[in-house]
Motif scaffolding. Sequence first.
Motif, short mmCIF file in Angstrom:
data_model
loop_
_atom_site.label_atom_id
_atom_site.label_comp_id
_atom_site.label_asym_id
_atom_site.label_seq_id
_atom_site.Cartn_x
_atom_site.Cartn_y
_atom_site.Cartn_z
N ILE A 225 -1.49 4.16 14.70
CA ILE A 225 -0.53 3.50 13.90
C ILE A 225 -1.52 2.84 12.89
N ALA A 226 -2.67 2.28 13.19
CA ALA A 226 -3.32 1.85 12.03
C ALA A 226 -3.80 2.81 11.19
N GLU A 227 -4.10 4.22 11.61
CA GLU A 227 -4.59 5.36 10.94
C GLU A 227 -3.33 5.66 10.04
N ARG A 228 -2.07 5.68 10.54
CA ARG A 228 -0.87 5.83 9.74
C ARG A 228 -0.81 4.75 8.52
N GLN A 229 -1.43 3.63 8.88
CA GLN A 229 -0.99 2.41 7.91
C GLN A 229 -1.92 2.98 6.59
N GLY A 230 -3.21 3.63 6.96
CA GLY A 230 -4.15 3.91 6.30
C GLY A 230 -3.48 5.10 5.05
N TYR A 231 -2.67 5.73 5.54
CA TYR A 231 -1.75 6.86 4.75
C TYR A 231 -0.96 6.11 3.94
N MET A 232 -0.24 4.95 4.37
CA MET A 232 0.54 3.96 3.38
C MET A 232 -0.25 3.55 2.31
N ASP A 233 -1.76 3.07 2.65
CA ASP A 233 -2.61 2.68 1.38
C ASP A 233 -2.82 3.78 0.60
N ALA A 234 -3.23 5.14 1.08
CA ALA A 234 -3.23 6.02 0.10
C ALA A 234 -2.03 6.41 -0.66
N ALA A 235 -0.84 6.48 -0.07
CA ALA A 235 0.41 6.72 -0.87
C ALA A 235 0.46 5.32 -1.91
N ALA A 236 0.30 4.30 -1.85
CA ALA A 236 0.27 3.21 -2.60
C ALA A 236 -0.60 3.47 -3.87
N ARG A 237 -1.82 3.87 -3.51
CA ARG A 237 -2.61 4.17 -4.66
C ARG A 237 -2.25 5.44 -5.26
N ILE A 238 -1.80 6.54 -4.61
CA ILE A 238 -1.39 7.60 -5.37
C ILE A 238 -0.09 7.58 -6.19
N LYS A 239 0.99 7.00 -5.88
CA LYS A 239 2.16 6.99 -6.39
C LYS A 239 2.11 5.94 -7.66
N GLN A 240 2.28 6.45 -8.90
CA GLN A 240 2.29 5.88 -10.03
C GLN A 240 3.68 4.97 -10.46
N ASP A 241 4.61 5.38 -9.89
CA ASP A 241 5.74 4.45 -9.94
C ASP A 241 6.39 4.04 -8.74
#
Length: 105
Positions: free
Chosen positions: A33-49
Motif C-alpha cells: 500500500i505504501a508503494e501504491r501511495q507512491g503512485y498517488m504522489d506521481a499522479a499528483a505531480r503529473i496531473k496539471q488540473d
Amino acid sequence: MAIDPRVAPADCTTMADVRQGVDALDRALVAIIAERQGYMDAAARIKQDRNVVHDRARIEDVVAKVKAAAREAGLSEAIAEPVWRMMIDRCIAYEFRAWDRLRNG
C-alpha cells in the motif's frame, strides 16, 4: 518483497500460527500500500488540473478489475469491494493534499 515466514492457513494448528500469518501478511500489505501511495504522489505531480484528481469512471474501472481479480484469487467480493472503495477514497484524499502541496507549498 519477501513475506515473513509463516504457516499456510490450511496447516495452522494454533491461534499463534494464525496470528503469525496475519501479522506477516499485514506487514507485506503495508509495504504494498505504501508503494501504491507512491503512485498517488506521481499522479499528483503529473496531473496539471486538480479537477481530474477525482475520476468516477476510473474508480469504477479499478473496482471492476479488483472484483475480477478477487474472484480469480478466491477472495470474497464482499471483502474486496468495500476495502478497495475505502482505499480509493483515502488515496484520492491523499492525492488532493499532495497536489495542493506541490503547487501551493
